[in-house]
Enzyme design. Structure first.
Site, PDB file in Angstrom:
ATOM      1  N   SER A 143       0.866  -1.174   0.000  1.00 58.53           N
ATOM      2  CA  SER A 143       0.000   0.000   0.000  1.00 58.53           C
ATOM      3  C   SER A 143       0.900   1.219   0.000  1.00 58.53           C
ATOM      4  O   SER A 143       2.092   1.122   0.331  1.00 58.53           O
ATOM      5  CB  SER A 143      -0.866   0.007   1.265  1.00 58.53           C
ATOM      6  OG  SER A 143      -1.409   1.289   1.530  1.00 58.53           O
ATOM      7  N   TYR A 156      -2.808   0.087  10.519  1.00 57.52           N
ATOM      8  CA  TYR A 156      -2.645  -0.296   9.121  1.00 57.52           C
ATOM      9  C   TYR A 156      -1.248   0.039   8.618  1.00 57.52           C
ATOM     10  O   TYR A 156      -0.590  -0.783   7.963  1.00 57.52           O
ATOM     11  CB  TYR A 156      -3.694   0.411   8.266  1.00 57.52           C
ATOM     12  CG  TYR A 156      -3.647   0.027   6.809  1.00 57.52           C
ATOM     13  CD1 TYR A 156      -4.127  -1.209   6.387  1.00 57.52           C
ATOM     14  CD2 TYR A 156      -3.127   0.894   5.848  1.00 57.52           C
ATOM     15  CE1 TYR A 156      -4.088  -1.566   5.044  1.00 57.52           C
ATOM     16  CE2 TYR A 156      -3.086   0.550   4.511  1.00 57.52           C
ATOM     17  CZ  TYR A 156      -3.567  -0.686   4.118  1.00 57.52           C
ATOM     18  OH  TYR A 156      -3.522  -1.042   2.791  1.00 57.52           O
TER      19      TYR A 156
END
Length: 270
Positions: A143, A156
């Protein structure tokens, strides 16, 4: 004929978003595609849509036995495994340190890391023997949060930084037999959900971010679709196109790394 014709590709989380786009792309490339998917409804949809072109196995990426069951079915079907793509993951909807209660932070950490980090590790463990035999590859979805703050909350972001370390270590341990790499997409149209511990299991990323908001922060000034990110995976999975890359993370961030201080992009008036 594609370099991936008859290659055996195993993708986790293939029922929606980037995972579904990867399933579509690798089938287009002529590969034999399998996926491990948590949702029974998505498994049924995959089977109905792709028929004999997909081996869709219902299972949980946090369960080694489910991975092993999927790998056994892949080897029965194809006789080999050429590439494992660890893709299934969850997001934290930017849940911040200050605003998240301590008890929720702890349970959310375990749930998110179980999926985003342990899920990759268990998949690598289950697939390693077959990939060593075929001298294949592993690819893990990262990501923009693997490079930058603000792509999620601390849970995250930490999980994606952990995944980069996992990629480097596995690339080291499995060389020279298996190439291990990562691809880090930026925000896109997706059904990515959050941890149940944070009350986010029914909330998708597009309920927190709008297409306009995503496009506005990207120097390339467009709202990415999952299919826009499949090319790097195809390149990394191909033995002919990727003989030399291992331990590499491709930052597919639509230009985030070159955002200017004064402007998102200098060529907006071109």
């Amino acid at each position: 004929m594609s370099d991936l014709h008859n290659e055996s590709i195993f993708i986790t989380g293939g029922g929606s978003g980037l995972g579904l786009a990867l399933v579509e792309r690798f089938i287009e490339e002529g590969a034999q595609v399998a996926t491990l998917e948590l949702s029974a409804a998505k498994v049924a949809s995959l089977r109905q849509r792709f028929g004999e072109h997909i081996l869709a196995v219902e299972g949980n990426v946090t369960c080694y036995a489910d991975y092993q069951r999927a790998v056994d079915q892949i080897l029965t079907r194809s006789g080999k495994l050429d590439c494992f793509i660890g893709n299934a993951g969850i997001w934290d909807h930017n849940a911040s340190l200050v605003n998240t209660p301590a008890e929720t932070l702890e349970t959310g950490f375990h749930e998110l890391f179980n999926v985003n980090v342990l899920g990759y590790l268990l998949g690598a463990k289950a697939c390693a023997p077959a990939l060593i035999s075929s001298e294949g590859s592993m690819i893990f979805t990262l990501s923009n949060a693997a490079w930058y703050p603000g792509g999620g909350g601390p849970l995250y972001t930490a999980s994606k930084h952990a995944a980069t370390g996992l990629i480097r270590q596995l690339a080291y341990e499995l060389a020279p037999k298996v190439r291990v790499n990562g691809v880090g997409p930026c925000g896109m149209a997706s059904d990515l959900r959050g941890p149940q511990a944070l009350g986010q299991s029914e909330t998708s990323i597009m309920q927190s971010l709008t297409p306009e908001k995503i496009a506005a922060i990207l120097p390339l000034q467009f709202f990415p679709q999952p299919a826009d990110f499949t090319g790097p995976y195809v390149m990394l999975a191909s033995r002919r196109n990727n003989r030399a890359l291992s331990g590499v993370m491709i930052n597919a961030d639509a230009g985030l790394a070159i955002r200017g201080i004064r402007h998102v992009a200098a060529g907006l008036d071109l």
